[in-house]
Design a protein around this motif. Structure first.
Motif, PDB file in Angstrom:
ATOM      1  N   LYS A 363     -10.840   2.947   1.716  1.00 26.71           N
ATOM      2  CA  LYS A 363     -10.123   3.852   2.607  1.00 26.71           C
ATOM      3  C   LYS A 363     -10.434   3.563   4.078  1.00 26.71           C
ATOM      4  N   ALA A 364     -11.696   3.247   4.339  1.00 30.23           N
ATOM      5  CA  ALA A 364     -12.075   2.918   5.717  1.00 30.23           C
ATOM      6  C   ALA A 364     -11.359   1.654   6.175  1.00 30.23           C
ATOM      7  N   LEU A 365     -11.268   0.691   5.262  1.00 26.42           N
ATOM      8  CA  LEU A 365     -10.554  -0.536   5.598  1.00 26.42           C
ATOM      9  C   LEU A 365      -9.087  -0.239   5.885  1.00 26.42           C
ATOM     10  N   ARG A 366      -8.499   0.564   5.031  1.00 22.42           N
ATOM     11  CA  ARG A 366      -7.078   0.880   5.215  1.00 22.42           C
ATOM     12  C   ARG A 366      -6.868   1.655   6.522  1.00 22.42           C
ATOM     13  N   GLU A 367      -7.813   2.514   6.814  1.00 21.48           N
ATOM     14  CA  GLU A 367      -7.707   3.260   8.068  1.00 21.48           C
ATOM     15  C   GLU A 367      -7.746   2.309   9.263  1.00 21.48           C
ATOM     16  N   ARG A 368      -8.668   1.349   9.177  1.00 23.10           N
ATOM     17  CA  ARG A 368      -8.796   0.390  10.277  1.00 23.10           C
ATOM     18  C   ARG A 368      -7.497  -0.397  10.475  1.00 23.10           C
ATOM     19  N   VAL A 369      -6.920  -0.841   9.376  1.00 18.03           N
ATOM     20  CA  VAL A 369      -5.669  -1.605   9.459  1.00 18.03           C
ATOM     21  C   VAL A 369      -4.538  -0.704   9.954  1.00 18.03           C
ATOM     22  N   PHE A 370      -4.566   0.527   9.484  1.00 14.39           N
ATOM     23  CA  PHE A 370      -3.523   1.465   9.893  1.00 14.39           C
ATOM     24  C   PHE A 370      -3.475   1.595  11.416  1.00 14.39           C
ATOM     25  N   TYR A 371      -4.627   1.668  12.030  1.00 11.25           N
ATOM     26  CA  TYR A 371      -4.639   1.923  13.473  1.00 11.25           C
ATOM     27  C   TYR A 371      -4.581   0.674  14.332  1.00 11.25           C
ATOM     28  N   GLY A 372      -4.710  -0.496  13.714  1.00 12.40           N
ATOM     29  CA  GLY A 372      -4.708  -1.666  14.602  1.00 12.40           C
ATOM     30  C   GLY A 372      -4.057  -2.914  14.033  1.00 12.40           C
ATOM     31  N   GLY A 373      -3.787  -2.923  12.755  1.00  6.21           N
ATOM     32  CA  GLY A 373      -3.252  -4.144  12.167  1.00  6.21           C
ATOM     33  C   GLY A 373      -4.340  -5.195  11.986  1.00  6.21           C
ATOM     34  N   ILE A 374      -3.906  -6.427  11.728  1.00  3.50           N
ATOM     35  CA  ILE A 374      -4.835  -7.482  11.349  1.00  3.50           C
ATOM     36  C   ILE A 374      -4.537  -8.716  12.189  1.00  3.50           C
ATOM     37  N   GLU A 375      -5.586  -9.410  12.608  1.00  7.68           N
ATOM     38  CA  GLU A 375      -5.372 -10.691  13.295  1.00  7.68           C
ATOM     39  C   GLU A 375      -4.667 -11.647  12.342  1.00  7.68           C
ATOM     40  N   HIS A 376      -3.791 -12.469  12.922  1.00  4.40           N
ATOM     41  CA  HIS A 376      -2.912 -13.207  12.024  1.00  4.40           C
ATOM     42  C   HIS A 376      -3.636 -14.049  10.975  1.00  4.40           C
ATOM     43  N   LEU A 377      -4.641 -14.791  11.405  1.00  6.61           N
ATOM     44  CA  LEU A 377      -5.292 -15.698  10.449  1.00  6.61           C
ATOM     45  C   LEU A 377      -6.005 -14.952   9.324  1.00  6.61           C
ATOM     46  N   LEU A 378      -6.317 -13.708   9.580  1.00  5.28           N
ATOM     47  CA  LEU A 378      -7.021 -12.919   8.573  1.00  5.28           C
ATOM     48  C   LEU A 378      -6.052 -12.282   7.565  1.00  5.28           C
ATOM     49  N   ARG A 379      -4.796 -12.245   7.924  1.00  8.35           N
ATOM     50  CA  ARG A 379      -3.811 -11.574   7.062  1.00  8.35           C
ATOM     51  C   ARG A 379      -3.839 -12.150   5.648  1.00  8.35           C
ATOM     52  N   LYS A 380      -4.009 -13.460   5.590  1.00  9.94           N
ATOM     53  CA  LYS A 380      -4.013 -14.137   4.300  1.00  9.94           C
ATOM     54  C   LYS A 380      -5.053 -13.530   3.362  1.00  9.94           C
ATOM     55  N   GLU A 381      -6.153 -13.077   3.934  1.00 12.77           N
ATOM     56  CA  GLU A 381      -7.205 -12.484   3.102  1.00 12.77           C
ATOM     57  C   GLU A 381      -6.939 -11.014   2.787  1.00 12.77           C
ATOM     58  N   VAL A 382      -6.361 -10.312   3.747  1.00 15.28           N
ATOM     59  CA  VAL A 382      -6.267  -8.852   3.596  1.00 15.28           C
ATOM     60  C   VAL A 382      -4.976  -8.405   2.912  1.00 15.28           C
ATOM     61  N   TRP A 383      -3.883  -9.092   3.187  1.00 13.49           N
ATOM     62  CA  TRP A 383      -2.616  -8.673   2.577  1.00 13.49           C
ATOM     63  C   TRP A 383      -2.672  -8.549   1.059  1.00 13.49           C
ATOM     64  N   PRO A 384      -3.328  -9.497   0.375  1.00 10.73           N
ATOM     65  CA  PRO A 384      -3.358  -9.349  -1.097  1.00 10.73           C
ATOM     66  C   PRO A 384      -4.004  -8.036  -1.551  1.00 10.73           C
ATOM     67  N   PHE A 385      -4.951  -7.519  -0.769  1.00  9.66           N
ATOM     68  CA  PHE A 385      -5.520  -6.205  -1.102  1.00  9.66           C
ATOM     69  C   PHE A 385      -4.484  -5.111  -0.871  1.00  9.66           C
ATOM     70  N   LEU A 386      -3.905  -5.152   0.325  1.00  9.60           N
ATOM     71  CA  LEU A 386      -2.962  -4.089   0.680  1.00  9.60           C
ATOM     72  C   LEU A 386      -1.799  -4.037  -0.296  1.00  9.60           C
ATOM     73  N   LEU A 387      -1.380  -5.226  -0.735  1.00 14.22           N
ATOM     74  CA  LEU A 387      -0.218  -5.279  -1.621  1.00 14.22           C
ATOM     75  C   LEU A 387      -0.574  -4.939  -3.064  1.00 14.22           C
ATOM     76  N   GLY A 388      -1.867  -4.939  -3.346  1.00 10.88           N
ATOM     77  CA  GLY A 388      -2.279  -4.602  -4.704  1.00 10.88           C
ATOM     78  C   GLY A 388      -2.416  -5.825  -5.609  1.00 10.88           C
ATOM     79  N   TYR A 389      -2.292  -7.013  -5.025  1.00 14.24           N
ATOM     80  CA  TYR A 389      -2.493  -8.217  -5.835  1.00 14.24           C
ATOM     81  C   TYR A 389      -3.984  -8.369  -6.155  1.00 14.24           C
ATOM     82  N   HIS A 390      -4.825  -8.162  -5.172  1.00 16.22           N
ATOM     83  CA  HIS A 390      -6.265  -8.138  -5.423  1.00 16.22           C
ATOM     84  C   HIS A 390      -6.764  -6.697  -5.463  1.00 16.22           C
ATOM     85  N   ALA A 391      -7.688  -6.451  -6.384  1.00 13.89           N
ATOM     86  CA  ALA A 391      -8.311  -5.127  -6.419  1.00 13.89           C
ATOM     87  C   ALA A 391      -9.385  -5.068  -5.342  1.00 13.89           C
ATOM     88  N   TYR A 392      -9.519  -3.900  -4.732  1.00 15.29           N
ATOM     89  CA  TYR A 392     -10.516  -3.765  -3.671  1.00 15.29           C
ATOM     90  C   TYR A 392     -11.932  -4.031  -4.181  1.00 15.29           C
TER      91      TYR A 392
END
Lengths: 672, 216
Positions: A363-392
């Motif tokens: 939830k803290a991670l999601r909150e952080r992304v909610f308020y600021g988004g993600i640096e582009h190069l990091l998206r590759k790592e984080v999007w799979p979590f947000l999309l539900g492809y990877h479990a947290y």
């Protein structure tokens, strides 16, 4: 009295509070005791009623409640209501001191209360909504230990309380015989304004007396003179439209925002809190009266064309005009929406992971992304979590393993259509049609974006392969126009065909219904949108209703591909990752729609747009919408709508997971 | 463009819809006609869009409101609402893709289901510039149009061939039916269609047939 000492403790932050009042709005203060502590400290104040565990839900999640103490006090035969949050004790540590204080209700005299609405559902908590004469209302007060009936009974002993003829759950305070009197009283009771800005903790001057209780006065409060110096009200004769508006406002408890906002502003002037959430510090501070005249001015300038219901109000500052925005939207987001933060970087993300790579607090991670988004190069790592492809809670090793397993699975799926021979294809119309459609679409998806630019672009080929494979993976759904819009940024971010495919699959688990043949998923969302507008901007809703626009087809593209065509590429990715966090709600995209519509409401209504014109106007907004402020506005609206907003959205509305899977809401949000 | 107000000066406002399979070039026909623009990489249409252009037809100022819809069958449920009030249609196929011509039948049925029976319909074979890829001979299009009493034209949005003519033809036909109806109505003593109003074409089979269709 036995509770004296604990009250003092509860109000121990009041020194700050008083200081802020002194500092920020001294000109408005005529309170002789600046070091106020509690009403019972005041000479002659008598405690009538005290109820513990009465809470406010600042968000739609009950788990984020703020508990406090509700009190009725009496002084000079006036009854006062107050609610003070407990200090340093809340179900959610993330709520700042300021958040809690924001909601504090400081001794509001019942002369200023118009009605109390009670909700005593069979399941869930009882609550009351206190509506002020001006149409302002406080957030629902939840009685966690029950006792709404008792509360009302005690109120009834001290003020005139009558059950509304229209709604048995509404108790009207200070009821007058005729509507005319009622209207006058609600218009002329000037003390509501100081109350709303937290000022009239005590009667402003000696002028208030028992006749201000209302039932004996002819509806004109004798404190008019003391407040008229604020230049607030002009005398106004009876106006049925206005009376109706008051009723409308009351109906939607969320118009409460006025109350909240003004309380907030009071606190935004406060320098007393040490660890203040940044958002409060940079906001322009208006005094309430100033603001009111601002609205009128803005309205006057913004829309030279007259509103349908508004003929005579240009000069009169008024919060309950039918066409005026009941939420006073322009200021709303300043109060509620947090400023955007810089995108989350790699280091920051790593801090969310344990040594094996699990996201410790999703939830803290999601909150952080909610308020600021993600640096582009990091998206590759984080999007799979947000999309539900990877479990947290998956580890580095588990994710690596999944990646290789899924890679093979993808290859197998892809093989299914790759093995179709030309002879077989001749006899396979569905395949040919799908392939034809996909071939047509991939070459016109984001081709001006560098990654997909130019002839024989391999990424365009990958996009085609993924979409064709998906149409075999989910043969029932197949390929639909709009899917390539979703896939394009995902492939660009993941830079790997198989990974992009599985992320796309995960996204379609939620958004697939957008493309259902019966268009049911779209209709549900458009319906929910209309409900939200009704809730958050009833005049705009009425306007749409009168102009045959309630089908909201003009928002079709926004919702179908989640604003992909409305923002530039990078901005779209920012918006999507915010939406995908599902941090405040699964349906932030609907609040984004409301935010944009409200942004242009005066243009839409002022220019009397009909359906066609509106459709064209909305289509041409593409590329013109500022993302950051829109997200902020959407956040503000979502918080403001609270439970009523959530209740406007039918269960199972995409992107909620389908109902039959049994998951309606994210587990984090379950009420314990 | 004159903003969003519907007050500019015109005698008639005609709504015309573009229909046909995905990728036949509807959006480019629209942008060629209304903005004289063509984009090889124009995105697929999501939902519904429209653009307007004002032109003179037989001394009258006609405001044409051209609607563009997504081609995929799936969206027809929602786009069907947009047929409302249409008095003309361009049914477009791609001369290089036979399948898009074979679907014309379905589109025509769809159109008949959602509009007045006698709206002016033109069959348009687009992408005529791709002569080397021709998969639908002109004769096929022409004979189908005759059989169904449709206007017919081959166009190239890319080369701007016949685009203007196709729209102008449809709008002229609509205008003639409208004015004829007005005259008839006038004789019946029913007055005429008020200036600047959107008109509907009703029961004008005979009118359309008499006028003959079209510039073959």
């Amino acid at each position: 009295m036995s509770m004296e000492s604990s009250e003092l403790h509860d109000l121990s932050d009041d020194a700050d509070y008083a200081a802020s009042q002194q500092q920020g709005s001294a000109s408005m203060m005529r309170c002789d005791s600046e070091k106020r502590s509690s009403s019972s400290d005041h000479d002659g104040a008598e405690l009538i009623y005290l109820k513990d565990n009465v809470a406010i839900h600042p968000t739609q999640f009950a788990s984020e409640r703020i508990s406090g103490r509700l009190k009725l006090t009496k002084q000079d035969s006036l009854l006062f209501l107050s609610w003070i949050p407990y200090k340093g004790q809340t179900s959610n540590a993330k709520l700042s001191e300021k958040d809690r204080s924001l909601y504090t209700i400081t001794a509001v005299p019942f002369t200023e209360v118009r009605s109390i609405r009670r909700h005593t559902p069979a399941l869930g908590w009882q609550y009351v909504i206190v509506v002020l004469s001006s149409g302002l209302a406080f957030p629902p007060l939840y009685f966690y230990n029950g006792g709404v009936r008792e509360f009302l009974a005690i109120v009834k002993q001290h003020v005139f309380l009558a059950r509304s003829a229209e709604d048995a759950n509404v108790f009207i305070v200070n009821d007058f015989q005729s509507p005319l009197q009622r209207t006058l009283s609600s218009l002329e009771l000037p003390s509501t304004l100081p109350v709303a800005s937290g000022q009239s903790i005590y009667p402003l001057d000696g002028g208030s007396s028992s006749e201000n209780q209302g039932r004996t006065s002819a509806g004109v409060d004798n404190r008019v003179s003391s407040v008229s110096r604020y230049g607030l009200r002009k005398q106004k004769s009876h106006d049925p439209a206005r009376d109706l508006s008051i009723h409308l406002l009351e109906k939607f408890s969320l118009v409460t925002k006025f109350a909240r906002e003004t309380t907030t502003q009071l606190f935004s002037e406060n320098n007393g809190f040490g660890s203040v959430d940044k958002r409060w510090n940079n906001q322009p501070v208006h005094s309430y009266p100033e603001k009111l005249s601002n609205i009128a001015e803005e309205k006057y300038h913004e829309s030279p064309h007259s509103y349908p219901v508004d003929e005579h109000d240009e000069e009169i500052p008024n919060v309950v005009d039918v066409p005026a925005d009941p939420l006073e939207f322009n200021k709303l987001s300043l109060v509620w929406g947090k400023p955007r933060q810089p995108p989350m970087g790699s280091k920051e993300f790593t801090a969310f992971l344990d040594y094996e790579g699990r996201v410790v607090e999703s939830k803290a991670l999601r909150e952080r992304v909610f308020y600021g988004g993600i640096e582009h190069l990091l998206r590759k790592e984080v999007w799979p979590f947000l999309l539900g492809y990877h479990a947290y809670d998956s580890t580095y090793a588990e994710r690596e393993y999944l990646r290789s397993v899924k890679q093979m699975e993808y290859a197998t799926l892809k093989q299914q259509w790759q093995s179709i021979s030309p002879e077989q294809a001749k006899r396979f119309t569905k395949y040919r049609e799908r392939k034809g459609l996909i071939d047509k679409d991939v070459v016109r998806t984001d081709r001006s974006f560098e990654y997909y630019e130019g002839d024989d672009n391999l990424n365009v080929n990958s996009m085609r392969d993924i979409l064709l494979t998906y149409s075999f993976y989910n043969f029932d759904l197949g390929y639909c126009q709009g899917m390539s819009d979703y896939l394009s940024p995902i492939l660009f971010v993941m830079e790997d065909e198989s990974e992009a495919f599985w992320c796309f699959v995960a996204l379609m688990e939620r958004l697939g219904p957008n493309f259902n043949r019966d268009q049911n998923g779209m209709h549900t969302q458009l319906f929910a949108l209309s409900k939200l507008v009704e809730l958050l901007d009833s005049p705009l809703h009425e306007y749409f209703k009168q102009n045959d626009c309630l089908n909201y087809f003009f928002c079709f593209r926004w919702i179908l591909i989640q604003f992909k065509r409305e923002f530039e590429y990078e901005k779209t990715m920012q918006l999507w990752e915010v939406l995908w966090t599902q941090y405040l709600t699964e349906h932030l995209h609907l609040y984004v729609c409301v935010a944009i519509l409200k942004r242009y409401r005066s243009k839409i209504m002022g220019e009397q747009m009909d359906f066609d014109t509106l459709l064209k106007f909305i289509n041409e907004l593409s590329g013109q919408i500022d993302l950051d402020s829109t997200i902020r506005d959407a956040e503000a609206l979502c918080i403001c709508a609270g439970e009523n907003g959530a209740a406007s959205i039918p269960p199972g509305t995409p992107p909620s997971l389908p109902l039959d899977e049994g998951i309606l809401y994210p587990q984090d949000d379950d009420v314990l | 463009m004159a903003g969003y107000r519907v007050e500019d000066d015109y005698d008639y406002l005609f709504k015309v819809v573009l229909i046909g399979d995905s990728g036949v070039g509807k959006s480019n026909l629209l942008s060629r006609f209304t903005k004289n623009e063509f984009n090889l990489e124009s995105k697929s249409t999501i939902g519904v869009e429209f653009a307007t252009r004002t032109l003179a037809v037989e001394g009258k100022v006609i405001k044409a409101q051209i609607w563009d819809t997504a081609g995929q069958e799936r969206y027809r449920a929602i786009t069907s609402a947009y047929y409302r009030g249409a008095v003309g249609a361009l049914l477009v196929y791609d001369v290089t893709r036979r399948a898009t011509f074979e679907n014309v039948d379905r589109w025509l049925k769809e159109l008949k289901n959602h509009t007045e029976p006698n709206i002016v319909v033109m069959l348009v074979g687009n992408k005529s510039d791709l002569r080397h890829l021709l998969a639908v001979p002109t004769e096929d299009g022409k004979s189908y149009a005759e059989q169904e009493s449709l206007c017919f034209m081959e166009t190239s949005a890319l080369e701007a061939t016949n685009v203007e003519d196709a729209f102008a033809e449809v709008l002229t036909q609509i205008y003639r039916i409208t004015s004829k109806k007005q005259v008839e109505a006038g004789e019946d003593g029913n007055g005429s269609v008020p200036k600047g109003e959107k008109i509907e074409v009703k029961n004008d089979v005979s009118a359309l047939k008499k006028l003959g269709c079209c510039s073959n």
